[in-house]
Motif scaffolding. Structure first.
Motif, short mmCIF file in Angstrom:
data_model
loop_
_atom_site.label_atom_id
_atom_site.label_comp_id
_atom_site.label_asym_id
_atom_site.label_seq_id
_atom_site.Cartn_x
_atom_site.Cartn_y
_atom_site.Cartn_z
N GLY A 46 0.82 -1.21 0.00
CA GLY A 46 0.00 0.00 0.00
C GLY A 46 0.85 1.25 0.00
N GLU A 47 0.29 2.33 0.51
CA GLU A 47 1.01 3.60 0.54
C GLU A 47 2.17 3.53 1.52
N PRO A 48 3.33 4.07 1.16
CA PRO A 48 4.49 4.02 2.05
C PRO A 48 4.28 4.83 3.33
N LEU A 49 4.57 4.20 4.45
CA LEU A 49 4.48 4.83 5.77
C LEU A 49 5.85 4.71 6.44
N LEU A 76 7.87 1.20 6.56
CA LEU A 76 9.33 1.22 6.46
C LEU A 76 9.90 1.97 7.66
N THR A 77 10.98 1.43 8.22
CA THR A 77 11.63 2.12 9.32
C THR A 77 13.11 1.79 9.32
N LEU A 78 13.86 2.54 10.08
CA LEU A 78 15.29 2.27 10.22
C LEU A 78 15.76 2.72 11.60
N GLY A 111 12.99 5.00 -4.51
CA GLY A 111 12.15 5.43 -5.62
C GLY A 111 10.75 5.83 -5.22
N LEU A 112 10.57 6.22 -3.96
CA LEU A 112 9.23 6.61 -3.48
C LEU A 112 8.95 8.06 -3.83
N THR A 113 7.79 8.32 -4.37
CA THR A 113 7.43 9.68 -4.77
C THR A 113 6.57 10.40 -3.74
N SER A 114 5.96 9.65 -2.83
CA SER A 114 5.19 10.25 -1.75
C SER A 114 5.19 9.30 -0.56
N VAL A 115 5.23 9.88 0.64
CA VAL A 115 5.27 9.08 1.85
C VAL A 115 4.41 9.74 2.93
N HIS A 116 3.96 8.93 3.87
CA HIS A 116 3.35 9.41 5.10
C HIS A 116 4.38 9.23 6.21
N LEU A 117 4.46 10.16 7.16
CA LEU A 117 5.41 10.08 8.26
C LEU A 117 4.68 9.85 9.58
N PHE A 118 5.25 8.98 10.40
CA PHE A 118 4.72 8.69 11.74
C PHE A 118 5.94 8.75 12.67
N VAL A 138 12.91 21.39 -1.82
CA VAL A 138 14.14 20.67 -2.07
C VAL A 138 14.01 19.16 -1.87
N LEU A 139 12.85 18.68 -1.47
CA LEU A 139 12.66 17.24 -1.33
C LEU A 139 12.28 16.63 -2.68
N PRO A 140 12.82 15.45 -3.00
CA PRO A 140 12.46 14.78 -4.25
C PRO A 140 11.20 13.94 -4.14
N PHE A 141 10.49 14.05 -3.03
CA PHE A 141 9.24 13.32 -2.82
C PHE A 141 8.27 14.20 -2.05
N ARG A 142 7.02 13.78 -2.00
CA ARG A 142 5.98 14.54 -1.32
C ARG A 142 5.65 13.90 0.02
N ILE A 143 5.45 14.71 1.04
CA ILE A 143 4.98 14.23 2.34
C ILE A 143 3.47 14.37 2.36
N SER A 144 2.76 13.25 2.40
CA SER A 144 1.30 13.26 2.28
C SER A 144 0.60 13.56 3.60
N SER A 145 1.20 13.15 4.70
CA SER A 145 0.63 13.44 6.02
C SER A 145 1.71 13.19 7.07
N VAL A 146 1.48 13.74 8.27
CA VAL A 146 2.40 13.52 9.38
C VAL A 146 1.59 13.26 10.64
N CYS A 147 1.94 12.19 11.36
CA CYS A 147 1.36 11.94 12.67
C CYS A 147 2.50 11.91 13.68
N PHE A 148 2.33 12.68 14.75
CA PHE A 148 3.35 12.75 15.79
C PHE A 148 2.90 12.01 17.04
N LEU A 149 3.83 11.31 17.67
CA LEU A 149 3.69 10.84 19.04
C LEU A 149 4.58 11.72 19.91
N ASN A 150 4.45 11.58 21.21
CA ASN A 150 5.13 12.44 22.17
C ASN A 150 6.55 12.83 21.75
#
Length: 308
Positions: A46-49, A76-78, A111-118, A138-150
């Motif tokens: 599905g959509e990259p998270l 995806l995480t690291l 090669g991801l063109t858009s991502v969601h960040l958590f 300056v980013l080569p991809f789009r940030i579609s949404s962001v969810c923050f935890l503490n």
């Protein structure tokens, strides 16, 4: 091993093969960043998270919510440089900007063109830097949404523990190298709420990852991000205030360092704030109450999908 969680109807659900640190490491892969080995994990479709972890821990923090997220998203995480199973060079200028470079390069290489960040804790600052870069074009991809935890989204209301202040001080190197397991456990337990504190096995895992590959010797270098937050406050808070994509904050309100006060500040400074408070939950909501975090994140994404 089997991990069990309870769904919206109170029905027990299980995910096979999850739950141990060995499982987490064996399911990962390494890539090179500036000649240093970086540990990563990917699962689902599905959509990259992209999941961004906190200090002083690692991507393992996401292990309890990972099976649920990976059933619906391409997750995806690291382990950022200096954390977890990634390399921990001693003579290195660690910074939020460098960690943002790491994520930016990784996402671009995939090669991801858009991502969601958590993002959680330290990862929140990395996400804010990525948001600022997107707004600068300056980013080569789009940030579609962001969810923050503490996390210390607003440094003026961040209240670090004494051990964190000592690590950041001129004596930080001595404190870092001399950190004992007993001191770590006493301070780490303070970050959790009353709902689901870590047991001894959990503490064993966290300590192992922190001390893995001489990690204890660089904590004083990593924690200089607290000064970065102060110096880049206008840039990173401004990125939140200018953001056009959906943003949600899921806050464990019992967190003594970035809990209820941070959530209040978010409501004060961010336009149309979307805040979910989790009572009796501390600094690690995704570890303390993974099902609640998952359902609130899932609802956030459903709301985004309905708008599009």
């Amino acid at each position: 091993m089997e991990q069990v969680f309870t769904d919206d109807r109170g029905t027990a659900q299980s995910v096979q093969g999850s739950g141990t640190l060995e499982w987490w490491q064996q399911g990962g892969r390494w890539f090179s960043y500036g000649g240093h080995a970086i540990f990563s994990r990917m699962a689902g479709q599905g959509e990259p998270l992209i999941l961004l972890h906190g200090f002083p821990t690692s991507s393992w923090d996401w292990s309890r919510v990972w099976p649920m997220l990976s059933q619906q998203f391409n997750v995806l995480t690291l382990d950022m440089l200096g954390f977890g199973f990634s390399d921990k060079p001693v003579d290195y200028s660690y910074s939020i900007e460098d960690q943002a470079d790491l994520f930016q390069g990784w996402i671009e290489a995939l090669g991801l063109t858009s991502v969601h960040l958590f993002a959680h804790d330290y990862g929140c600052s990395v996400a804010q830097e990525l948001l600022a870069r997107e707004q600068e074009g300056v980013l080569p991809f789009r940030i579609s949404s962001v969810c923050f935890l503490n996390g210390a989204l607003f440094p003026e209301v961040h209240t670090p523990l004494l051990i964190q202040k000592l690590l950041k001080s001129p004596f930080g190197g001595l404190i870092s190298r001399g950190l004992t397991r007993r001191t770590f456990e006493r301070n780490f337990r303070r970050l959790f709420g009353g709902q689901n504190a870590p047991d001894q096995n959990d503490l064993n895992d966290f300590w192992y990852l922190i001390t893995y590959n001489n990690g204890r010797g660089i904590l004083h270098r990593l924690i200089q991000f607290m000064e970065e937050r102060r110096c880049h406050r206008n840039r990173w808070v401004g990125a939140l205030q200018r953001a056009q994509q959906p943003i949600r904050l899921i806050s464990g309100t019992a967190d003594p360092v970035s809990g209820a006060a941070m959530a209040r500040r978010f409501r004060e400074l961010v336009k149309n704030p979307d805040v979910v408070g989790l009572r009796n939950v501390g600094h690690y909501p995704h570890f303390e109450c993974p099902w609640d975090v998952f359902t609130n994140y899932r609802d956030f994404r459903k709301r985004i999908a309905e708008r599009s």
